[in-house]
Design a protein around this motif. Structure first.
Motif, PDB file in Angstrom:
ATOM      1  N   ARG A 189       0.822  -1.209   0.000  1.00 39.43           N
ATOM      2  CA  ARG A 189       0.000   0.000   0.000  1.00 39.43           C
ATOM      3  C   ARG A 189       0.858   1.263   0.000  1.00 39.43           C
ATOM      4  O   ARG A 189       1.869   1.346   0.694  1.00 39.43           O
ATOM      5  CB  ARG A 189      -0.894   0.041   1.242  1.00 39.43           C
ATOM      6  N   ASP A 190       0.401   2.235  -0.775  1.00 38.96           N
ATOM      7  CA  ASP A 190       0.978   3.576  -0.744  1.00 38.96           C
ATOM      8  C   ASP A 190      -0.009   4.465   0.001  1.00 38.96           C
ATOM      9  O   ASP A 190      -1.233   4.264  -0.093  1.00 38.96           O
ATOM     10  CB  ASP A 190       1.184   4.116  -2.163  1.00 38.96           C
ATOM     11  N   PHE A 191       0.519   5.416   0.717  1.00 33.61           N
ATOM     12  CA  PHE A 191      -0.319   6.318   1.509  1.00 33.61           C
ATOM     13  C   PHE A 191      -0.020   7.754   1.127  1.00 33.61           C
ATOM     14  O   PHE A 191       1.143   8.128   0.965  1.00 33.61           O
ATOM     15  CB  PHE A 191      -0.036   6.139   3.007  1.00 33.61           C
ATOM     16  N   VAL A 192      -1.067   8.548   0.984  1.00 32.33           N
ATOM     17  CA  VAL A 192      -0.946   9.987   0.852  1.00 32.33           C
ATOM     18  C   VAL A 192      -1.442  10.548   2.175  1.00 32.33           C
ATOM     19  O   VAL A 192      -2.605  10.366   2.539  1.00 32.33           O
ATOM     20  CB  VAL A 192      -1.777  10.542  -0.324  1.00 32.33           C
ATOM     21  N   ASP A 193      -0.533  11.189   2.893  1.00 35.96           N
ATOM     22  CA  ASP A 193      -0.840  11.703   4.230  1.00 35.96           C
ATOM     23  C   ASP A 193      -0.972  13.218   4.209  1.00 35.96           C
ATOM     24  O   ASP A 193      -0.127  13.915   3.633  1.00 35.96           O
ATOM     25  CB  ASP A 193       0.290  11.350   5.215  1.00 35.96           C
ATOM     26  N   PHE A 194      -2.022  13.713   4.831  1.00 38.41           N
ATOM     27  CA  PHE A 194      -2.173  15.130   5.095  1.00 38.41           C
ATOM     28  C   PHE A 194      -1.944  15.292   6.596  1.00 38.41           C
ATOM     29  O   PHE A 194      -2.766  14.846   7.404  1.00 38.41           O
ATOM     30  CB  PHE A 194      -3.559  15.626   4.677  1.00 38.41           C
ATOM     31  N   LEU A 195      -0.809  15.856   6.934  1.00 37.84           N
ATOM     32  CA  LEU A 195      -0.391  15.979   8.328  1.00 37.84           C
ATOM     33  C   LEU A 195      -0.477  17.437   8.747  1.00 37.84           C
ATOM     34  O   LEU A 195       0.172  18.298   8.146  1.00 37.84           O
ATOM     35  CB  LEU A 195       1.052  15.473   8.487  1.00 37.84           C
ATOM     36  N   THR A 196      -1.288  17.714   9.744  1.00 40.89           N
ATOM     37  CA  THR A 196      -1.376  19.059  10.290  1.00 40.89           C
ATOM     38  C   THR A 196      -0.467  19.114  11.513  1.00 40.89           C
ATOM     39  O   THR A 196      -0.544  18.241  12.387  1.00 40.89           O
ATOM     40  CB  THR A 196      -2.819  19.409  10.690  1.00 40.89           C
ATOM     41  N   LEU A 197       0.403  20.113  11.531  1.00 36.24           N
ATOM     42  CA  LEU A 197       1.344  20.273  12.634  1.00 36.24           C
ATOM     43  C   LEU A 197       1.052  21.559  13.387  1.00 36.24           C
ATOM     44  O   LEU A 197       0.619  22.558  12.784  1.00 36.24           O
ATOM     45  CB  LEU A 197       2.787  20.319  12.131  1.00 36.24           C
TER      46      LEU A 197
END
Length: 125
Positions: free
Chosen positions: A96-104
């Protein structure tokens, strides 16, 4: 601003390393304790707190132990101000490939991930 981008990049590199090695200590350093983890690719919506997410990673066989090729990359970092940023990142675990939207958020002078919302993409052989 260059220092800020570098600091965020360091956090995301630690995030990638934590996932690749299933290093929960490192994972707990990069995620804020009140962070959320979510995807709409599961039915019903998959939503976890850090207390729920960390044991999942701890129980997983690490990609490093399977000698998987690392496929992690920062696509973009968007600063909203001095204490808030959004990172679009990609990584792979197994097929699996993941596209992550990470809010910091930056609290007490430290950047940490407060939200991870992601898309799962099955890799074609």
């Amino acid at each position: 601003m260059t220092g800020t981008l570098s600091d965020i990049g360091d956090v995301i590199q630690d995030y990638f390393d934590a996932l690749y090695f299933c290093d929960v200590d490192r994972l707990q350093r990069v995620f804020h304790p009140k962070a959320i983890y979510a995807t709409a690719d599961e039915t019903p919506l998959l939503y976890r707190t850090m207390d729920e997410y960390i044991p999942v990673v701890a129980a997983r066989q690490s990609p490093a132990s399977r000698n998987e090729i690392r496929r992690d990359h920062i696509d973009a970092i968007d600063l909203a101000g001095e204490n808030t940023a959004m990172v679009r990142a990609r990584c792979s675990i197994g097929p699996r490939d993941f596209v992550d939207f990470l809010t910091l958020v930056r609290t007490d002078g430290q950047w940490r991930i407060i939200a991870k919302v992601f898309q799962i993409l099955e890799r074609q052989s």
